[in-house]
Design a protein around this motif. Structure first.
Motif, PDB file in Angstrom:
ATOM      1  N   TYR A 106       0.825  -1.210   0.000  1.00 34.01           N
ATOM      2  CA  TYR A 106       0.000   0.000   0.000  1.00 34.01           C
ATOM      3  C   TYR A 106       0.856   1.255   0.000  1.00 34.01           C
ATOM      4  N   PHE A 107       0.208   2.344  -0.405  1.00 31.20           N
ATOM      5  CA  PHE A 107       0.844   3.666  -0.360  1.00 31.20           C
ATOM      6  C   PHE A 107      -0.161   4.593   0.299  1.00 31.20           C
ATOM      7  N   SER A 108       0.177   5.075   1.472  1.00 31.39           N
ATOM      8  CA  SER A 108      -0.782   5.885   2.224  1.00 31.39           C
ATOM      9  C   SER A 108      -0.079   7.080   2.857  1.00 31.39           C
ATOM     10  N   PRO A 109       0.160   8.128   2.066  1.00 31.48           N
ATOM     11  CA  PRO A 109       0.921   9.271   2.592  1.00 31.48           C
ATOM     12  C   PRO A 109       0.255   9.958   3.774  1.00 31.48           C
ATOM     13  N   THR A 110      -1.089  10.016   3.795  1.00 35.77           N
ATOM     14  CA  THR A 110      -1.744  10.725   4.907  1.00 35.77           C
ATOM     15  C   THR A 110      -2.707   9.830   5.696  1.00 35.77           C
ATOM     16  N   GLY A 111      -2.719   8.534   5.410  1.00 34.10           N
ATOM     17  CA  GLY A 111      -3.420   7.588   6.284  1.00 34.10           C
ATOM     18  C   GLY A 111      -4.772   7.083   5.821  1.00 34.10           C
ATOM     19  N   GLY A 112      -5.369   7.698   4.797  1.00 34.30           N
ATOM     20  CA  GLY A 112      -6.700   7.261   4.352  1.00 34.30           C
ATOM     21  C   GLY A 112      -6.678   5.877   3.722  1.00 34.30           C
ATOM     22  N   VAL A 113      -5.689   5.628   2.872  1.00 36.32           N
ATOM     23  CA  VAL A 113      -5.578   4.314   2.219  1.00 36.32           C
ATOM     24  C   VAL A 113      -5.386   3.229   3.278  1.00 36.32           C
ATOM     25  N   LYS A 114      -4.572   3.525   4.267  1.00 35.52           N
ATOM     26  CA  LYS A 114      -4.294   2.546   5.329  1.00 35.52           C
ATOM     27  C   LYS A 114      -5.584   2.191   6.080  1.00 35.52           C
TER      28      LYS A 114
ATOM     29  N   VAL B 221      -3.892   1.848  -3.144  1.00 40.35           N
ATOM     30  CA  VAL B 221      -3.174   3.098  -3.423  1.00 40.35           C
ATOM     31  C   VAL B 221      -4.173   4.243  -3.624  1.00 40.35           C
ATOM     32  N   PRO B 222      -3.711   5.483  -3.479  1.00 44.35           N
ATOM     33  CA  PRO B 222      -4.634   6.610  -3.677  1.00 44.35           C
ATOM     34  C   PRO B 222      -4.766   6.993  -5.142  1.00 44.35           C
ATOM     35  N   CYS B 223      -5.876   7.628  -5.449  1.00 42.49           N
ATOM     36  CA  CYS B 223      -6.079   8.242  -6.760  1.00 42.49           C
ATOM     37  C   CYS B 223      -5.536   9.667  -6.692  1.00 42.49           C
ATOM     38  N   PHE B 224      -4.633  10.015  -7.609  1.00 43.91           N
ATOM     39  CA  PHE B 224      -4.176  11.403  -7.751  1.00 43.91           C
ATOM     40  C   PHE B 224      -4.607  11.878  -9.133  1.00 43.91           C
ATOM     41  N   TYR B 225      -5.448  12.880  -9.182  1.00 42.40           N
ATOM     42  CA  TYR B 225      -5.915  13.450 -10.454  1.00 42.40           C
ATOM     43  C   TYR B 225      -6.512  12.383 -11.376  1.00 42.40           C
ATOM     44  N   GLY B 226      -7.260  11.460 -10.806  1.00 32.67           N
ATOM     45  CA  GLY B 226      -7.909  10.429 -11.621  1.00 32.67           C
ATOM     46  C   GLY B 226      -6.973   9.358 -12.139  1.00 32.67           C
ATOM     47  N   ARG B 227      -5.736   9.320 -11.641  1.00 27.08           N
ATOM     48  CA  ARG B 227      -4.737   8.359 -12.121  1.00 27.08           C
ATOM     49  C   ARG B 227      -3.994   7.721 -10.941  1.00 27.08           C
TER      50      ARG B 227
ATOM     51  N   ASN C 275     -13.630  11.535  -2.523  1.00 27.40           N
ATOM     52  CA  ASN C 275     -15.040  11.865  -2.753  1.00 27.40           C
ATOM     53  C   ASN C 275     -15.282  12.704  -4.015  1.00 27.40           C
ATOM     54  N   GLY C 276     -14.275  12.725  -4.919  1.00 31.53           N
ATOM     55  CA  GLY C 276     -14.502  13.371  -6.218  1.00 31.53           C
ATOM     56  C   GLY C 276     -14.815  12.294  -7.233  1.00 31.53           C
ATOM     57  N   GLU C 277     -13.835  12.009  -8.106  1.00 31.81           N
ATOM     58  CA  GLU C 277     -13.954  10.892  -9.047  1.00 31.81           C
ATOM     59  C   GLU C 277     -12.633  10.157  -9.088  1.00 31.81           C
ATOM     60  N   TYR C 278     -12.703   8.851  -9.370  1.00 26.05           N
ATOM     61  CA  TYR C 278     -11.434   8.120  -9.448  1.00 26.05           C
ATOM     62  C   TYR C 278     -10.979   7.905 -10.889  1.00 26.05           C
TER      63      TYR C 278
ATOM     64  N   ILE D  32       5.840  15.119  -5.278  1.00 26.84           N
ATOM     65  CA  ILE D  32       4.682  14.478  -5.927  1.00 26.84           C
ATOM     66  C   ILE D  32       3.370  14.905  -5.255  1.00 26.84           C
ATOM     67  N   SER D  33       3.424  15.929  -4.421  1.00 24.53           N
ATOM     68  CA  SER D  33       2.227  16.503  -3.772  1.00 24.53           C
ATOM     69  C   SER D  33       1.467  15.493  -2.919  1.00 24.53           C
ATOM     70  N   CYS D  34       2.189  14.561  -2.298  1.00 27.16           N
ATOM     71  CA  CYS D  34       1.498  13.484  -1.577  1.00 27.16           C
ATOM     72  C   CYS D  34       0.960  13.931  -0.218  1.00 27.16           C
ATOM     73  N   MET D  35       1.444  15.038   0.312  1.00 30.44           N
ATOM     74  CA  MET D  35       1.000  15.633   1.581  1.00 30.44           C
ATOM     75  C   MET D  35       1.481  14.870   2.817  1.00 30.44           C
TER      76      MET D  35
HETATM   77  C1  LIG Z   1      -2.145  15.228  -5.440  1.00 31.61           C
HETATM   78  C2  LIG Z   1      -3.504  14.684  -5.100  1.00 31.61           C
HETATM   79  C3  LIG Z   1      -4.438  14.475  -6.103  1.00 31.61           C
HETATM   80  C4  LIG Z   1      -5.709  13.953  -5.777  1.00 31.61           C
HETATM   81  N1  LIG Z   1      -6.602  13.714  -6.776  1.00 31.61           N
HETATM   82  C5  LIG Z   1      -7.846  13.246  -6.454  1.00 31.61           C
HETATM   83  C6  LIG Z   1      -8.824  13.008  -7.469  1.00 31.61           C
HETATM   84  O1  LIG Z   1      -8.576  13.128  -8.660  1.00 31.61           O
HETATM   85  N2  LIG Z   1     -10.065  12.616  -7.078  1.00 31.61           N
HETATM   86  C7  LIG Z   1     -10.401  12.444  -5.770  1.00 31.61           C
HETATM   87  O2  LIG Z   1     -11.545  12.138  -5.476  1.00 31.61           O
HETATM   88  N3  LIG Z   1      -9.466  12.590  -4.789  1.00 31.61           N
HETATM   89  C8  LIG Z   1      -8.215  12.991  -5.113  1.00 31.61           C
HETATM   90  N4  LIG Z   1      -7.273  13.157  -4.127  1.00 31.61           N
HETATM   91  C9  LIG Z   1      -7.591  12.725  -2.757  1.00 31.61           C
HETATM   92  C10 LIG Z   1      -6.890  11.398  -2.421  1.00 31.61           C
HETATM   93  O3  LIG Z   1      -7.185  10.419  -3.387  1.00 31.61           O
HETATM   94  C11 LIG Z   1      -7.335  10.923  -1.043  1.00 31.61           C
HETATM   95  O4  LIG Z   1      -7.122  11.966  -0.128  1.00 31.61           O
HETATM   96  C12 LIG Z   1      -6.610   9.672  -0.559  1.00 31.61           C
HETATM   97  O5  LIG Z   1      -7.208   9.308   0.642  1.00 31.61           O
HETATM   98  C13 LIG Z   1      -5.135   9.906  -0.296  1.00 31.61           C
HETATM   99  O6  LIG Z   1      -4.580   8.763   0.337  1.00 31.61           O
HETATM  100  P1  LIG Z   1      -3.946   8.858   1.820  1.00 31.61           P
HETATM  101  O7  LIG Z   1      -5.047   9.413   2.710  1.00 31.61           O
HETATM  102  O8  LIG Z   1      -3.601   7.458   2.181  1.00 31.61           O
HETATM  103  O9  LIG Z   1      -2.792   9.774   1.732  1.00 31.61           O
HETATM  104  C14 LIG Z   1      -6.024  13.665  -4.425  1.00 31.61           C
HETATM  105  C15 LIG Z   1      -5.070  13.893  -3.422  1.00 31.61           C
HETATM  106  C16 LIG Z   1      -3.826  14.385  -3.747  1.00 31.61           C
HETATM  107  C17 LIG Z   1      -2.815  14.590  -2.646  1.00 31.61           C
END
Ligand SMILES: Cc1cc2nc3c(=O)[nH]c(=O)nc-3n(C[C@H](O)[C@H](O)[C@H](O)COP(=O)(O)O)c2cc1C
Ligand code: SF4
Ligand code: SF4
Length: 263
Positions: free
Chosen positions: A7-15, A55-61, A88-91, A210-213
């Motif tokens: 897994y990849f969970s920079p801020t804990g949601g994925v975990k 893994v998290p979705c970043f910008y739909g990817r 809560n946007g789109e994946y 990579i803006s992972c926060m």
């Molecule tokens: C750079 C970036 C891009 C993201 N893009 C989207 C997106 O396209 N759609 C969406 O619904 N959430 C988006 N998110 C929200 C993350 O998918 C969501 O916060 C996820 O829980 C992150 O994983 P983490 O909590 O384990 O770090 C984005 C977050 C980041 C930091």
């Protein structure tokens, strides 16, 4: 059969999502957080093993960083569950992309999950999720996946999205530290891409970030923040409805005689 959790969970949601799924799947034999310096080629997966990849979705990817790490895997025909967590946007194409990455590593993806977590940048979206209801739902998904696995008959896993996947955004959302920084170096040590210079941890190398926060979430002084003006502009440009609560989904691969099931 061994159970792996990657897994990849920079801020804990994925975990949190993974942990809820593992409540139903069982205790993993090995857990690997891609935030750490890991080399997945050393993982000895066998046919019959099960690999939960979340893994998290970043910008739909799928984030490039994650894609590069996962592509080191040799699945040897082991089973996999693909999990995308989004705010809560789109994946977008991310779940399809994750399936394709895993299949290209010789994993047999038999189920896919999309799940909501609090947005890592815009915390007002998906606030408090996954909540108790989400966690119960995810545990139930895991039990269904186990039943599905027991059937032993797996066809195609059909997911929404399109290949070629939509273009990646290249928004510069890079946290920097304010005066409260005490030079503790925690962010320097934990940034997955070494984007924070040791000689000045208040800065960030924008070409690497990579803006992972992750740095924002772990800074003990809450010193790392984003440029509020940039955030305001991005928030206004978001075309998707992030306010309406979205549902988690489970998609199982087709059985030999059944159509794809989404629940
Ligand atoms: C750079 C970036 C891009 C993201 N893009 C989207 C997106 O396209 N759609 C969406 O619904 N959430 C988006 N998110 C929200 C993350 O998918 C969501 O916060 C996820 O829980 C992150 O994983 P983490 O909590 O384990 O770090 C984005 C977050 C980041 C930091
Ligand atoms: S974690 Fe926070 S306090 Fe520590 S070096 Fe980084 S910005 Fe400074
Ligand atoms: S500097 Fe960028 S890549 Fe590094 S932890 Fe912070 S947000 Fe993530």
């Amino acid at each position: 059969m061994s159970l792996y959790h990657i897994y990849f969970s920079p801020t804990g949601g994925v975990k949190q999502v993974s942990d809820a799924l593992l409540e139903g799947l069982g205790r993993p034999d090995k857990q690997i957080h891609l935030l750490n310096q890991v080399y997945l080629a050393n993982l000895a997966l066998q046919p019959g093993d099960l690999c939960l990849v979340a893994v998290p979705c970043f910008y739909g990817r799928v984030p490039d960083y994650v894609r590069e790490k996962l592509s080191q895997l040799s699945g040897h025909g082991a089973f996999a569950i693909a999990v995308i967590v989004y705010g809560n946007g789109e994946y977008g194409d991310s779940l399809l992309e994750l399936r394709d990455i895993l299949e290209s590593c010789d994993l047999r993806v038999i189920a896919a999950v999309s799940a909501i977590a609090q947005h890592a940048i815009f915390s007002q979206y998906g606030k408090g999720r996954p909540n108790a209801e989400d966690k119960a739902c995810l545990k139930d998904y895991a039990l269904r996946i186990k039943q599905h696995l027991a059937t032993g008959h797996f066809g195609a896993l059909n997911l929404k999205g399109h290949a070629p996947y939509h273009d990646k955004h290249h928004l510069s959302i890079c946290p920097q530290a304010k005066g409260d920084c005490t030079n503790c170096m925690k962010c320097v040590e934990e940034c997955p891409v070494q984007a924070i210079p040791r000689e000045n941890p208040r800065c960030v190398d924008k070409s690497r970030c990579i803006s992972c926060m992750h740095c924002v979430s772990i800074c003990p002084e809450h010193a790392r923040t984003l440029n509020q003006a940039v955030l305001f502009v991005i928030a206004r440009a978001l075309k998707i409805n992030y306010n309406e609560p979205k549902n988690n989904t489970l998609i199982l691969s087709e059985r030999e005689d059944k159509a794809v099931q989404e629940v």
